[in-house]
Design a protein around this motif. Sequence first.
Motif, PDB file in Angstrom:
ATOM      1  N   PHE A   1       0.854  -1.188   0.000  1.00 33.54           N
ATOM      2  CA  PHE A   1       0.000   0.000   0.000  1.00 33.54           C
ATOM      3  C   PHE A   1       0.893   1.242   0.000  1.00 33.54           C
ATOM      4  O   PHE A   1       1.734   1.416   0.887  1.00 33.54           O
ATOM      5  CB  PHE A   1      -0.888  -0.024   1.249  1.00 33.54           C
ATOM      6  CG  PHE A   1      -1.855   1.118   1.323  1.00 33.54           C
ATOM      7  CD1 PHE A   1      -3.046   1.087   0.623  1.00 33.54           C
ATOM      8  CD2 PHE A   1      -1.568   2.243   2.099  1.00 33.54           C
ATOM      9  CE1 PHE A   1      -3.934   2.145   0.701  1.00 33.54           C
ATOM     10  CE2 PHE A   1      -2.455   3.306   2.167  1.00 33.54           C
ATOM     11  CZ  PHE A   1      -3.640   3.246   1.466  1.00 33.54           C
ATOM     12  N   ASP A   2       0.776   2.089  -1.019  1.00 35.85           N
ATOM     13  CA  ASP A   2       1.770   3.164  -1.147  1.00 35.85           C
ATOM     14  C   ASP A   2       1.168   4.573  -1.119  1.00 35.85           C
ATOM     15  O   ASP A   2       1.801   5.523  -1.578  1.00 35.85           O
ATOM     16  CB  ASP A   2       2.598   2.968  -2.430  1.00 35.85           C
ATOM     17  CG  ASP A   2       1.739   3.048  -3.667  1.00 35.85           C
ATOM     18  OD1 ASP A   2       0.499   3.094  -3.527  1.00 35.85           O
ATOM     19  OD2 ASP A   2       2.303   3.077  -4.775  1.00 35.85           O
ATOM     20  N   LEU A   3      -0.049   4.709  -0.600  1.00 35.17           N
ATOM     21  CA  LEU A   3      -0.614   6.064  -0.547  1.00 35.17           C
ATOM     22  C   LEU A   3       0.009   6.864   0.593  1.00 35.17           C
ATOM     23  O   LEU A   3       0.335   6.326   1.643  1.00 35.17           O
ATOM     24  CB  LEU A   3      -2.128   6.013  -0.354  1.00 35.17           C
ATOM     25  CG  LEU A   3      -2.953   5.474  -1.520  1.00 35.17           C
ATOM     26  CD1 LEU A   3      -4.440   5.582  -1.206  1.00 35.17           C
ATOM     27  CD2 LEU A   3      -2.636   6.233  -2.814  1.00 35.17           C
ATOM     28  N   THR A   4       0.186   8.174   0.355  1.00 35.52           N
ATOM     29  CA  THR A   4       0.630   9.091   1.408  1.00 35.52           C
ATOM     30  C   THR A   4      -0.306  10.284   1.398  1.00 35.52           C
ATOM     31  O   THR A   4      -0.984  10.549   0.390  1.00 35.52           O
ATOM     32  CB  THR A   4       2.049   9.606   1.146  1.00 35.52           C
ATOM     33  OG1 THR A   4       2.038  10.310  -0.108  1.00 35.52           O
ATOM     34  CG2 THR A   4       3.066   8.480   1.078  1.00 35.52           C
ATOM     35  N   ALA A   5      -0.321  10.998   2.513  1.00 33.95           N
ATOM     36  CA  ALA A   5      -1.186  12.192   2.580  1.00 33.95           C
ATOM     37  C   ALA A   5      -0.775  13.189   1.504  1.00 33.95           C
ATOM     38  O   ALA A   5      -1.617  13.781   0.815  1.00 33.95           O
ATOM     39  CB  ALA A   5      -1.099  12.815   3.967  1.00 33.95           C
TER      40      ALA A   5
END
Lengths: 142, 396
Positions: free
Chosen positions: B253-257
Motif C-alpha cells: 500500500f503506497d498512498l501518502t497524505a
Amino acid sequence: MNRVQRLLIASTLFATLVAAVPASADIAVVVNANSGIDHLTRSDAVNIFMGRYRKLPTGNVALPVDSSSLKARFYRALVNKDLAEINSYWARLVFSGEASPPQQIASGDDVHQLVLQNMNALSYVDSAHVPDDMHVVLTLGE
Amino acid sequence: MKRLLPVCAGLAMAALACSAEARPLTDDGRLTFSGFGTLGLIHNNLDEADFTRDISQPKGAGEGWSARTDSMLGAQVGYRFTDELDTVVQGISRYHDSGDFSPEVSWAYLRYRPDPGVQLRVGRLGWDVYQLSDSRYVGYAYPWVRPPVDHFGTLQLTYIDGVDVTFKQPIGSDLVLLKLYTGRSDGDVFIGEGIETHFDVDKVYGGHLDYETGPWRFRAGYTEVESDITFSGDFPDQLDAQFDQIRAFNPFFDLTADGVLGDAFGFDRLKLYSLGAVYDQGPFQLQAMWNRSKTSADGAVDSGFVSAGYRIDRVTPYLIYSQVETTSDGEGGSEGDFKQKTYSVGARYDVTANMALKAQLDRVHIQRPGFLWRDIDSDWNGGWGSIFSLGLDFIF
C-alpha cells in the motif's frame, strides 16, 4: 516708534500687498536654454514627471526635478492631484520597485543651478519669473 | 495580544517620526531610506468563523476586535551606483505564515536601466501577477483599508527569486508595457482547518502586457507556477496515521497524505489568467480586475472586484464589490467549494501628505464557507458577516 517697529509694519504691509496680488496664473516647465529641446506636450511632461517614460525628444534620459515651493501648484496643474495623492501614487511605484520619483530640491536657486548644469534636467517655475537662461517647453494653465 | 504590543509601539513611533519625502542618507543622495506601515484594527461580528486578510495567515480575527490582521511595517534602503544601476532591499514585518510578525526580506535586487524603455531586475522581486499585487501591503498607496480579500487574499506567493525585464514603448501619447519574469519561490498557505500547504516553487514564470492611454491603464497577464507541494497539520497527519495502519497489513500500500491531497488539490501546477483596468483622472478612481487560477486537478479559483472612489478635498469615499468562487473538477458548486461576495463602503482621510486614516465596513455574504476563514464552526453553512475596520497608513 523705533526702527524695529517701523520695519515690522513695513514688512507686514509689503506681505499684505504681495498676498493681495493674485498668484500669477501659470506654471512653466523649463529646461536649459541650450538643451536643444524646443517643446514638450503635456503627455510628455506627465510621462517624465510621473515616471512612466523618461525619454527626451533629444533621445537622452530625462532628469525631472521637483521644486518644493511650487510642487503643489505644479501637480495640481499637471494632473489635477494634491500632494497626498502624488505621494500615494509614488508609494505604489517606489515600494514595488517600479520607478523612482523626481529628484526633490528645496530651493528655487538650487533648481536653477541644476538646470543650468544638466542638459537633461527639467523643472518648473512660475511663468511670470522665467530666468533668461531657461527655456520654456510647456506652459500649464492654473 | 502581548506579542503585538512591541510591534504596535514600533509602528506608532515610526508614524510620529514621519517626514514628507524619501530621505537621502548621504550628501550625494546615493543612499536612501524610506518606509511604510499600517496600524489596523478589525471588528468581526461572526462567532462562527475568524476573518483573514489572506491565506498566508494561520489565524484570523475572531469575534470582537483584533489588531493582528492588517498591522504591518516595511522599510526600504536603496543605493544608486550610477544613473543606470541601483540596488534596493526591502523588508516587512506583518502577521504571516510563521504565525508571528517575524520580519522577512520582501525584495532585494539589482536594477539596470540602460534606457528609459528597458528595465532589468535580478534578485528577490515582488510577484507582479496582478495589478497592485506587488504593492498590496502598502496601505498608503490605495484608498481601501486593504485590497479586496476575495481577489488578493487567495494569492499563494509574495515574491520570486529570479529575474524580470520590462520594455516600454510609447505609441503617440499612449504607452505599451511588456513585463516578463521567471524565478523560484516558496510559501506557506493555509487552505482549511488543519491543512498547511507548503509551496516549494521550482519554476514561476509569466508576464503581462499593459496599455496606458490617458487616465486608463489596462493589463492582461498570464503566469504559471510549478511546485513541489507538501502538506502538514492535523488533517494530513491523521491521514498518514491511517495509511500507516493499512501498510501494517499490506506492505504494498503506497498512498501518502502528500500524494492523495496533492492529487485532490492539484496545486503542483497553477495557471493564472488575469485582466485588470484602472481609471485615474483627477479626483475620480475606478478599478476592475478579474482572475482565473486553474489547478492541475482541473479545479479553478475565479475572483474579481470593482471599486470606485471620488476624492473631495481630503476625503475619498469609496465602494467595492468583490467575489470569489472555487470549482473542483471543472464542475460548479460541490461540497468542498468556497463561494462568497463582499460589499464594502469606506472612506480615506488624508491627515497629512504622508498619513491617512481609513474606515471601512465589509458586508460579506458567505455562500459556502472556505479557506479565507479560520476556526470555522463545523455546523456553519455561511451567511452574512460584518467586518468593520480602521486603518492608519503612513509612509516615511
